[in-house]
Every structure is written in structure tokens, then in C-alpha cells.
Design an enzyme around this catalytic site. Structure first.
Site, PDB file in Angstrom:
ATOM      1  CB  VAL A  72     -12.474  -4.134   9.473  1.00 37.05           C
ATOM      2  CG1 VAL A  72     -13.094  -5.422   8.965  1.00 37.05           C
ATOM      3  CG2 VAL A  72     -12.669  -3.971  10.980  1.00 37.05           C
ATOM      4  CG  ASN A  98     -21.004  -8.658  12.474  1.00 39.06           C
ATOM      5  OD1 ASN A  98     -21.970  -8.495  13.220  1.00 39.06           O
ATOM      6  ND2 ASN A  98     -20.022  -9.512  12.758  1.00 39.06           N
ATOM      7  CE1 TYR A 171     -19.579  -2.550  21.092  1.00 33.79           C
ATOM      8  CE2 TYR A 171     -21.499  -1.583  22.153  1.00 33.79           C
ATOM      9  CZ  TYR A 171     -20.945  -2.517  21.297  1.00 33.79           C
ATOM     10  OH  TYR A 171     -21.762  -3.423  20.644  1.00 33.79           O
ATOM     11  CE  LYS A 175     -21.128  -1.367  17.826  1.00 36.91           C
ATOM     12  NZ  LYS A 175     -20.986  -2.169  16.595  1.00 36.91           N
TER      13      LYS A 175
HETATM   14  P1  NDP Z   1     -18.147 -11.592  18.742  1.00 36.16           P
HETATM   15  O1  NDP Z   1     -17.126 -11.192  19.736  1.00 36.16           O
HETATM   16  O2  NDP Z   1     -18.814 -12.925  18.872  1.00 36.16           O
HETATM   17  O3  NDP Z   1     -17.533 -11.485  17.252  1.00 36.16           O
HETATM   18  C1  NDP Z   1     -16.786 -10.374  16.870  1.00 36.16           C
HETATM   19  C2  NDP Z   1     -16.237 -10.601  15.493  1.00 36.16           C
HETATM   20  O4  NDP Z   1     -15.504  -9.425  15.105  1.00 36.16           O
HETATM   21  C3  NDP Z   1     -15.285 -11.788  15.400  1.00 36.16           C
HETATM   22  O5  NDP Z   1     -15.558 -12.503  14.230  1.00 36.16           O
HETATM   23  C4  NDP Z   1     -13.915 -11.122  15.318  1.00 36.16           C
HETATM   24  O6  NDP Z   1     -12.986 -11.848  14.517  1.00 36.16           O
HETATM   25  C5  NDP Z   1     -14.263  -9.848  14.571  1.00 36.16           C
HETATM   26  N1  NDP Z   1     -13.233  -8.819  14.708  1.00 36.16           N
HETATM   27  C6  NDP Z   1     -12.718  -8.273  15.822  1.00 36.16           C
HETATM   28  N2  NDP Z   1     -11.752  -7.399  15.510  1.00 36.16           N
HETATM   29  C7  NDP Z   1     -11.644  -7.415  14.161  1.00 36.16           C
HETATM   30  C8  NDP Z   1     -10.830  -6.738  13.222  1.00 36.16           C
HETATM   31  N3  NDP Z   1      -9.880  -5.861  13.592  1.00 36.16           N
HETATM   32  N4  NDP Z   1     -11.002  -6.995  11.906  1.00 36.16           N
HETATM   33  C9  NDP Z   1     -11.918  -7.894  11.491  1.00 36.16           C
HETATM   34  N5  NDP Z   1     -12.720  -8.564  12.323  1.00 36.16           N
HETATM   35  C10 NDP Z   1     -12.571  -8.322  13.649  1.00 36.16           C
HETATM   36  O7  NDP Z   1     -19.223 -10.404  18.769  1.00 36.16           O
HETATM   37  P2  NDP Z   1     -20.767 -10.328  18.307  1.00 36.16           P
HETATM   38  O8  NDP Z   1     -21.079 -11.337  17.291  1.00 36.16           O
HETATM   39  O9  NDP Z   1     -21.578 -10.262  19.529  1.00 36.16           O
HETATM   40  O10 NDP Z   1     -20.777  -8.860  17.683  1.00 36.16           O
HETATM   41  C11 NDP Z   1     -20.880  -8.601  16.309  1.00 36.16           C
HETATM   42  C12 NDP Z   1     -21.314  -7.154  16.118  1.00 36.16           C
HETATM   43  O11 NDP Z   1     -22.592  -6.964  16.723  1.00 36.16           O
HETATM   44  C13 NDP Z   1     -20.372  -6.132  16.751  1.00 36.16           C
HETATM   45  O12 NDP Z   1     -20.264  -4.995  15.918  1.00 36.16           O
HETATM   46  C14 NDP Z   1     -21.087  -5.766  18.050  1.00 36.16           C
HETATM   47  O13 NDP Z   1     -20.757  -4.480  18.494  1.00 36.16           O
HETATM   48  C15 NDP Z   1     -22.541  -5.845  17.588  1.00 36.16           C
HETATM   49  N6  NDP Z   1     -23.485  -5.996  18.687  1.00 36.16           N
HETATM   50  C16 NDP Z   1     -23.544  -7.164  19.423  1.00 36.16           C
HETATM   51  C17 NDP Z   1     -24.464  -7.284  20.448  1.00 36.16           C
HETATM   52  C18 NDP Z   1     -24.599  -8.517  21.275  1.00 36.16           C
HETATM   53  O14 NDP Z   1     -25.430  -8.507  22.204  1.00 36.16           O
HETATM   54  N7  NDP Z   1     -23.894  -9.587  20.997  1.00 36.16           N
HETATM   55  C19 NDP Z   1     -25.378  -6.168  20.799  1.00 36.16           C
HETATM   56  C20 NDP Z   1     -25.226  -5.013  19.957  1.00 36.16           C
HETATM   57  C21 NDP Z   1     -24.314  -4.938  18.948  1.00 36.16           C
HETATM   58  P3  NDP Z   1     -11.882 -12.882  15.148  1.00 36.16           P
HETATM   59  O15 NDP Z   1     -12.629 -13.714  16.151  1.00 36.16           O
HETATM   60  O16 NDP Z   1     -11.444 -13.624  13.940  1.00 36.16           O
HETATM   61  O17 NDP Z   1     -10.815 -12.060  15.763  1.00 36.16           O
END
Ligand code: NDP
Length: 273
Positions: A72, A98, A171, A175
Site C-alpha cells: 500500500v 486497514n 506506530y 495512528k
Molecule cells: P495483522 O498483522 O493480523 O494483519 C496485518 C495485515 O496488513 C496483513 O494482511 C498484512 O498483509 C497487511 N500488510 C502489512 N504490510 C502491508 C503492505 N505494505 N501493503 C499491504 N498490506 C500490508 O494485523 P491486525 O489485523 O491486527 O491489524 C489490522 C489493522 O488494525 C492495522 O492497521 C492495525 O494497526 C490496526 N489495529 C489492530 C489492533 C489489534 O489489537 N489487533 C488494535 C488497533 C489497531 P500480509 O500478511 O499479506 O503481508
């Protein structure tokens, strides 16, 4: 399944793109948008197999989905992803920004590369995808049969857009940036009937934070920070996304919805102050 008054799924016929949908919150959001009637692009960076599993799940349930790889924070890859989506489905109605990651370190040990990479993915990625979606929303305008808005953008932020977080300066800065990027886009795009909102999750059980809930001891410590005394599930976030993407929230723009079990309510003050 969420229905409209006409008994159709609430997002019937709409086209959504969810970044970082190969894991955690994004994977569940993609499935829930599809269950609400949307066709969904499942974006991923490295997890091709996991993205395909999300697509397979949606298709097995009778929905439409497409996995597209793109970093992204790379302009050319984002542009190519949107072009591929428009080729398949003509346009976009819902963008969920996301994708996100953490590269934690104490401030004095944080490398410039780790600072920059988190800002690139978590903040610049949201800018690049929002710009591409907004250009299409402008060009196409409102399609009344689909939605009262010309488009909806939902930014995944975090409680750390307001709670400082030692050891995570990159981070928290990313945010905090998402918060004002979202509000500025909402103000700028509202006259074009484009709604922009954010969701700020608290602690949600996903791979990004598994160390914080994997062991009973870690889970007990984490629960002290959550007045509602449970860790969130990705579905808690998915329901909020579906609502913000639908006409049920048509008068909501520029808002941040904290889905956090009260984590932002100063839990340290529960026992007086
Ligand atoms: P995960 O680590 O489970 O998932 C992260 C996702 O982001 C993966 O699908 C990964 O893709 C993708 N990603 C990473 N780098 C890139 C990139 N350069 N381009 C495209 N996609 C990318 O994290 P979460 O599901 O927990 O987090 C999702 C969002 O929610 C984030 O923005 C996080 O900051 C936010 N969040 C999460 C919280 C939590 O408690 N879990 C709390 C607060 C916010 P791939 O695996 O294919 O590399």
C-alpha cells in the site's frame, strides 16, 4: 446477515476494497462485507495463500471476491491494484484502509528504517489508497440505486491515536497522523458526498499483538487495561465497518469510533484518583 427494509443485504451490489485483508481484522472485515452483499477485493502484501483462503471462504458462502497483491505504500502498486479492480468490477464504493504493522523499539534504539517503514505502510498507504478511491468517487458521483453517498472511506486507526505508547513511537505517530488525515479528507470530500470515518480498535485478538494475550499471565495484565474485561474479536470491528459502510450511517462523517471495551476511559482511575 444485515438487511435493508427491502430485505436485501445492506451492501448489495457495492464494491469494496480492504487493504491488508489476508490476516486478522482485515480478513474478518472482508468476509463480513461480503456477507452484507458487497463484492470484495482482498488486498495483501506477502500472504498470498492466506488471501486466497479468504477469497475461497467468501466464494464458498456465495459471494464474490478477488485477491490482489499490492504494497500500500508503493504508488505504482496501488494504482495497478485499483486498475485491476476497475477492470473486474468497473468502480469502487467502499475503501477500508486497514493494512498496518508494528516495528517496536525504545526510542533511543529505533532505527530510521523502522520509523520510516511504519509511517510508510500505516500512514502513506492510507493516503495513496484514499486518493485513488476519491478520484474514482469524484469521477463517478452518486449512484442512488447503490448508496446515498458517492463513496465511503473507513480508516483503521487505533486507540493509540490518542493514548501515547512508550516503545512504539513510530506506530503511535502513524495512528495520530491517520486521525487528522481522516478528518481533513472528511472535511474536503463531504461536499462531494464522500464520507470518511475511522475506527480505533482497542486490543483485538490477531497475530499483530499475540504476545499480549497468548499466555494467561499476559492476558490478565491486558485485561487490567480494559474496563469491559474482555479482549475484542475481529468481528467487533467488522460490525462497525459494515455500519460505517452502509447508508445506516449516512449522516456520519469525520468521526472516530472507538471500539475498545473502554480502553480510552482512563482505566487507571477505576478505583478513584
Ligand atoms: P495483522 O498483522 O493480523 O494483519 C496485518 C495485515 O496488513 C496483513 O494482511 C498484512 O498483509 C497487511 N500488510 C502489512 N504490510 C502491508 C503492505 N505494505 N501493503 C499491504 N498490506 C500490508 O494485523 P491486525 O489485523 O491486527 O491489524 C489490522 C489493522 O488494525 C492495522 O492497521 C492495525 O494497526 C490496526 N489495529 C489492530 C489492533 C489489534 O489489537 N489487533 C488494535 C488497533 C489497531 P500480509 O500478511 O499479506 O503481508
Amino acid at each position: 446477515m444485515l438487511m435493508t427494509h427491502t430485505s436485501e443485504p445492506i451492501l448489495q451490489g457495492q464494491r469494496a476494497l480492504v487493504t491488508g485483508a489476508s490476516s486478522g481484522i482485515g480478513a474478518t472485515v472482508a468476509k463480513m462485507l461480503a456477507a452484507a452483499g458487497a463484492k470484495v477485493v482482498v488486498n495483501y502484501a506477502g500472504g498470498a495463500d492466506r488471501a486466497q483462503a479468504v477469497v475461497d471462504h467468501i466464494q464458498a458462502a456465495g459471494g464474490e471476491a478477488l485477491a490482489i497483491r499490492a504494497n500500500v505504500h508503493r504508488e505504482d502498486e496501488v494504482e495497478a491494484m485499483f486498475a485491476q479492480m476497475f477492470e473486474a468490477w468497473d468502480s469502487i464504493d467502499i475503501l477500508v484502509n486497514n493494512a498496518g504493522l508494528q516495528k517496536d523499539a525504545p526510542l533511543v534504539e529505533m532505527s530510521l528504517a523502522d520509523w520510516q517503514h511504519v509511517l510508510d505502510v500505516n500512514l502513506t498507504g492510507q493516503f495513496l489508497c484514499s486518493r485513488a478511491a476519491a478520484r474514482e468517487f469524484f469521477h463517478r458521483g452518486v449512484v442512488p440505486e447503490l448508496s446515498r453517498a458517492a463513496g465511503k472511506i473507513i480508516c483503521m486507526s487505533s486507540v493509540h491515536d490518542v493514548i501515547p505508547w512508550a516503545g512504539h513511537a513510530n506506530y503511535a505517530a502513524s495512528k495520530g497522523g491517520v486521525s487528522l488525515l481522516m478528518k481533513t479528507m472528511a472535511q474536503e470530500l463531504a461536499p462531494h458526498r464522500i464520507r470518511v470515518n475511522a475506527i480505533s480498535p482497542g486490543a483485538i485478538k490477531t497475530p499483530i499483538n499475540s504476545a499480549a494475550w497468548m499466555t494467561p499471565e499476559a492476558e490478565a495484565e491486558l485485561l487490567k487495561l480494559i474496563p469491559y474485561r474482555r479482549i475484542g474479536d475481529p468481528e467487533d470491528i467488522g460490525r462497525a465497518v459494515v455500519w460505517l459502510a452502509s447508508d445506516a450511517s449516512d449522516y456520519v462523517t469525520g468521526a472516530t469510533l472507538y471500539v475498545d471495551g473502554g480502553m480510552t476511559l482512563y482505566p487507571g482511575f477505576e478505583q478513584g484518583g
